[in-house]
Design an enzyme around this catalytic site. Sequence first.
Site, short mmCIF file in Angstrom:
data_model
loop_
_atom_site.label_atom_id
_atom_site.label_comp_id
_atom_site.label_asym_id
_atom_site.label_seq_id
_atom_site.Cartn_x
_atom_site.Cartn_y
_atom_site.Cartn_z
CG LEU A 1 6.43 10.51 22.05
CD1 LEU A 1 6.17 10.49 21.07
CD2 LEU A 1 5.53 9.96 23.01
NE ARG B 1 7.34 8.91 31.85
CZ ARG B 1 7.56 8.19 32.61
NH1 ARG B 1 8.41 7.14 33.25
NH2 ARG B 1 7.01 8.42 34.10
CG ASN C 1 13.82 14.63 21.51
OD1 ASN C 1 13.70 15.11 22.06
ND2 ASN C 1 14.49 13.68 21.66
CB THR C 2 15.40 19.50 21.19
OG1 THR C 2 16.95 20.28 21.11
CG2 THR C 2 14.81 19.59 22.84
CG HIS C 3 20.30 14.24 22.71
ND1 HIS C 3 19.13 13.83 23.80
CD2 HIS C 3 21.45 14.21 22.92
CE1 HIS C 3 20.86 12.54 24.14
NE2 HIS C 3 21.68 13.05 23.56
N GLY D 1 13.76 4.94 17.69
CA GLY D 1 15.25 4.05 18.10
C GLY D 1 15.16 5.07 19.50
NE ARG E 1 5.94 3.96 28.09
CZ ARG E 1 7.59 4.10 28.58
NH1 ARG E 1 7.82 3.85 29.71
NH2 ARG E 1 8.04 4.85 27.90
CG ASP F 1 15.09 6.37 14.74
OD1 ASP F 1 14.98 6.34 13.93
OD2 ASP F 1 14.46 6.26 15.48
CG ASP G 1 18.38 10.92 22.04
OD1 ASP G 1 18.94 9.60 23.30
OD2 ASP G 1 16.59 11.24 21.28
C1 GRF Z 1 16.48 20.41 27.05
O1 GRF Z 1 18.04 21.15 27.39
C2 GRF Z 1 16.50 19.01 26.01
O2 GRF Z 1 17.07 18.63 25.11
C3 GRF Z 1 16.92 17.62 27.39
O3 GRF Z 1 15.85 18.53 28.04
C4 GRF Z 1 16.33 19.43 28.28
C5 GRF Z 1 14.66 20.79 28.46
O4 GRF Z 1 14.96 21.93 29.21
N1 GRF Z 1 16.20 16.29 26.56
P1 GRF Z 1 13.26 22.49 29.69
O5 GRF Z 1 12.83 21.21 30.11
O6 GRF Z 1 12.87 22.62 28.34
O7 GRF Z 1 13.85 23.94 29.90
#
Ligand code: GRF
Length: 204
Positions: free
Chosen positions: A92, A90, A106-108, A142, A64, A140, A144
């Site tokens: 980072l 994954r 990052n988007t969650h 952690g 890894r 960061d 999310d």
């Molecule tokens: C998004 O909702 C993101 O927040 C989550 O996985 C989804 C990604 O969707 N981690 P896509 O691959 O951009 O369609």
Amino acid sequence: RRVVVLASGTGSTMRAVLEAARDESYGARVVGLVTDKEGAGALDIAREFGIPTAVVRLADFESRALWDQAIARTIATFDPELVLLAGFMRMLGEPSLERFGGRILNTHPALLPAYPGAHGVRDALAGGAKVTGCTVIVVDHGVDTGPIVAQAAVEVRDDDTEATLHERIKGVERGLVVRTLGRLAREGWTVTGRSVRIGAATPT
Ligand code: GRF
């Protein structure tokens, strides 16, 4: 600003950014896609838009730690000012955080700090949430846990499944990611502890 996208999935979030970036005034330009999945749909979208791609498979590395180093080096080859994780599944490692820390978004698909981790949509449903949503954070060390840049709420419907709820979230999330990335790219930002201020000097 030069942006590298990391994605492991279908890439619809990245597509939204690529479409917004067609407008010169958007402020962000996607200069590369890095993925850990050779069959990721995001690869097809990147090719459709003429964006260079790189596949860094965990299975190709002895450990890894070696993969962490390869990911960081691969991102660096695109010389980005910003890194966007758009469905990258994954963590980072330290090498990427050392090189790009403070400049990785990052988007969650949940309203952090609620429901962090790989199953935020499923957990919100299981938790009986009536409202969930999506969150853009600065990454960061952690899972999310980084400082929150932007959020948007999405209602949970009684007949929702994980799939229907995630699709509704993604419909809102695409816009949140496009707007937030554009603002950060155009106006700069600074991270002070848990707060992110947009419009200040950019740590490049
Ligand atoms: C998004 O909702 C993101 O927040 C989550 O996985 C989804 C990604 O969707 N981690 P896509 O691959 O951009 O369609």
